[in-house]
Design a protein around this motif. Sequence first.
Motif, PDB file in Angstrom:
ATOM      1  N   TYR A 245       0.928  -1.293  -0.009  1.00  0.00           N
ATOM      2  CA  TYR A 245       0.059   0.000  -0.148  1.00  0.00           C
ATOM      3  C   TYR A 245       0.912   1.297  -0.031  1.00  0.00           C
ATOM      4  CZ  TYR A 245      -4.331  -2.872   0.154  1.00  0.00           C
ATOM      5  OH  TYR A 245      -5.348  -3.467   0.031  1.00  0.00           O
ATOM      6  N   ILE A 246       2.140   1.132   0.688  1.00  0.00           N
ATOM      7  CA  ILE A 246       3.006   2.461   0.557  1.00  0.00           C
ATOM      8  C   ILE A 246       3.328   2.531  -1.108  1.00  0.00           C
ATOM      9  CG2 ILE A 246       5.474   3.207   1.031  1.00  0.00           C
ATOM     10  CD1 ILE A 246       4.586   2.100   3.814  1.00  0.00           C
ATOM     11  N   GLU A 247       3.598   1.617  -1.631  1.00  0.00           N
ATOM     12  CA  GLU A 247       3.934   1.743  -3.186  1.00  0.00           C
ATOM     13  C   GLU A 247       2.855   2.092  -3.948  1.00  0.00           C
ATOM     14  OE1 GLU A 247       5.772  -2.285  -4.178  1.00  0.00           O
ATOM     15  OE2 GLU A 247       7.467  -1.684  -3.025  1.00  0.00           O
ATOM     16  N   LYS A 248       1.913   1.613  -3.503  1.00  0.00           N
ATOM     17  CA  LYS A 248       0.680   1.988  -4.176  1.00  0.00           C
ATOM     18  C   LYS A 248       0.406   3.491  -4.254  1.00  0.00           C
ATOM     19  CE  LYS A 248      -3.797   0.186  -5.262  1.00  0.00           C
ATOM     20  NZ  LYS A 248      -4.890  -0.701  -4.916  1.00  0.00           N
ATOM     21  N   TRP A 249       0.611   4.213  -2.836  1.00  0.00           N
ATOM     22  CA  TRP A 249       0.272   5.328  -2.490  1.00  0.00           C
ATOM     23  C   TRP A 249       1.120   6.306  -3.151  1.00  0.00           C
ATOM     24  CZ3 TRP A 249      -3.328   8.322  -0.948  1.00  0.00           C
ATOM     25  CH2 TRP A 249      -2.914   9.859  -0.373  1.00  0.00           C
ATOM     26  N   GLU A 250       2.496   5.899  -3.120  1.00  0.00           N
ATOM     27  CA  GLU A 250       3.739   6.737  -3.700  1.00  0.00           C
ATOM     28  C   GLU A 250       3.341   6.875  -5.529  1.00  0.00           C
ATOM     29  OE1 GLU A 250       7.150   4.440  -2.634  1.00  0.00           O
ATOM     30  OE2 GLU A 250       7.368   5.545  -0.855  1.00  0.00           O
ATOM     31  N   LYS A 251       2.889   5.709  -6.058  1.00  0.00           N
ATOM     32  CA  LYS A 251       2.793   5.814  -7.382  1.00  0.00           C
ATOM     33  C   LYS A 251       1.519   6.819  -7.624  1.00  0.00           C
ATOM     34  CE  LYS A 251       3.868   1.038  -8.648  1.00  0.00           C
ATOM     35  NZ  LYS A 251       3.660  -0.281  -9.038  1.00  0.00           N
ATOM     36  N   PHE A 252       0.679   6.791  -6.688  1.00  0.00           N
ATOM     37  CA  PHE A 252      -0.672   7.524  -6.799  1.00  0.00           C
ATOM     38  C   PHE A 252      -0.219   9.137  -6.786  1.00  0.00           C
ATOM     39  CE2 PHE A 252      -3.882  10.348  -4.511  1.00  0.00           C
ATOM     40  CZ  PHE A 252      -4.902  10.300  -5.691  1.00  0.00           C
ATOM     41  N   LEU A 253       0.639   9.364  -5.877  1.00  0.00           N
ATOM     42  CA  LEU A 253       1.115  10.862  -5.700  1.00  0.00           C
ATOM     43  C   LEU A 253       1.866  11.134  -6.658  1.00  0.00           C
ATOM     44  CD1 LEU A 253       2.136  10.771  -1.720  1.00  0.00           C
ATOM     45  CD2 LEU A 253       0.118  11.761  -2.929  1.00  0.00           C
ATOM     46  N   LYS A 254       3.007  10.181  -7.149  1.00  0.00           N
ATOM     47  CA  LYS A 254       3.789  10.542  -8.445  1.00  0.00           C
ATOM     48  C   LYS A 254       2.785  10.882  -9.725  1.00  0.00           C
ATOM     49  CE  LYS A 254       7.955   8.812  -9.414  1.00  0.00           C
ATOM     50  NZ  LYS A 254       8.861   7.593 -10.021  1.00  0.00           N
ATOM     51  N   LYS A 255       1.864  10.046  -9.890  1.00  0.00           N
ATOM     52  CA  LYS A 255       1.047  10.217 -10.939  1.00  0.00           C
ATOM     53  C   LYS A 255       0.275  11.712 -10.763  1.00  0.00           C
ATOM     54  CE  LYS A 255      -3.006   8.323 -13.662  1.00  0.00           C
ATOM     55  NZ  LYS A 255      -3.919   7.121 -13.441  1.00  0.00           N
ATOM     56  N   GLU A 256      -0.152  12.199  -9.544  1.00  0.00           N
ATOM     57  CA  GLU A 256      -0.867  13.446  -9.210  1.00  0.00           C
ATOM     58  C   GLU A 256       0.120  14.504  -9.624  1.00  0.00           C
ATOM     59  OE1 GLU A 256      -3.964  14.246  -8.324  1.00  0.00           O
ATOM     60  OE2 GLU A 256      -4.636  12.247  -9.024  1.00  0.00           O
ATOM     61  N   ALA A 257       1.406  14.165  -9.161  1.00  0.00           N
ATOM     62  CA  ALA A 257       2.293  15.315  -9.420  1.00  0.00           C
ATOM     63  C   ALA A 257       2.590  15.650 -10.943  1.00  0.00           C
ATOM     64  CB  ALA A 257       3.785  15.095  -8.527  1.00  0.00           C
ATOM     65  N   GLU A 258       2.588  14.579 -11.660  1.00  0.00           N
ATOM     66  CA  GLU A 258       2.935  14.718 -12.980  1.00  0.00           C
ATOM     67  C   GLU A 258       1.771  15.243 -13.732  1.00  0.00           C
ATOM     68  OE1 GLU A 258       3.668  10.788 -14.237  1.00  0.00           O
ATOM     69  OE2 GLU A 258       5.746  10.588 -13.576  1.00  0.00           O
ATOM     70  N   GLU A 259       0.538  14.912 -13.262  1.00  0.00           N
ATOM     71  CA  GLU A 259      -0.669  15.611 -13.734  1.00  0.00           C
ATOM     72  C   GLU A 259      -0.720  16.920 -13.590  1.00  0.00           C
ATOM     73  OE1 GLU A 259      -3.899  13.401 -12.556  1.00  0.00           O
ATOM     74  OE2 GLU A 259      -3.618  11.817 -14.042  1.00  0.00           O
ATOM     75  N   ASN A 260      -0.345  17.518 -12.304  1.00  0.00           N
ATOM     76  CA  ASN A 260      -0.309  19.124 -12.159  1.00  0.00           C
ATOM     77  C   ASN A 260       0.809  19.714 -12.743  1.00  0.00           C
ATOM     78  OD1 ASN A 260      -2.509  18.643 -10.600  1.00  0.00           O
ATOM     79  ND2 ASN A 260      -1.126  17.935  -8.518  1.00  0.00           N
ATOM     80  N   SER A 261       1.909  18.801 -12.796  1.00  0.00           N
ATOM     81  CA  SER A 261       3.062  19.665 -13.614  1.00  0.00           C
ATOM     82  C   SER A 261       2.936  19.815 -15.063  1.00  0.00           C
ATOM     83  CB  SER A 261       4.426  18.883 -13.290  1.00  0.00           C
ATOM     84  OG  SER A 261       4.241  17.724 -14.115  1.00  0.00           O
ATOM     85  N   ASN A 262       1.983  19.046 -15.794  1.00  0.00           N
ATOM     86  CA  ASN A 262       1.487  19.164 -17.144  1.00  0.00           C
ATOM     87  C   ASN A 262       0.465  20.058 -17.418  1.00  0.00           C
ATOM     88  OD1 ASN A 262       3.492  16.870 -17.869  1.00  0.00           O
ATOM     89  ND2 ASN A 262       2.002  15.442 -17.697  1.00  0.00           N
TER      90      ASN A 262
END
Length: 125
Positions: free
Chosen positions: A107-124
């Motif tokens: 679940y930590i890895e899943k959460w980190e992937k989610f946060l990374k995806k959110e950060a990429e979407e916000n930076s785009n």
Amino acid sequence: MIILFIVVGCLIGVILGVNAPTISYMYADYLAISIIAALDTVLGGISATLKNNFNFKVFVSGFFVNAILSILLTLLGKKLNVDIYLAAIVVFVGRMFNNLTIIRRHYIEKWEKFLKKEAEENSNK
């Protein structure tokens, strides 16, 4: 799906637990070790589900065989006047911590992937 079974099992346990008689001190060791064995099996099942290698037959057989073996070890220890069940508790609790570590890391890895995806979407944007 498995979460539904866990929730239903917990509800049944609460309903039965409220109406169940108090367990005698004489049987407390047997009950404690079988509950720990059952919890070990449940956490192992959750861990196996997260790894995509869950097998229901292995889960059910492990649930009952672990509980029965732990009860028999406790009985043997009582007959020999040795606390053998303590060794079983150490093994089961150690396995529970290992399975909990696997679940936590998943679940930590899943959460980190989610946060990374959110950060990429916000930076785009």
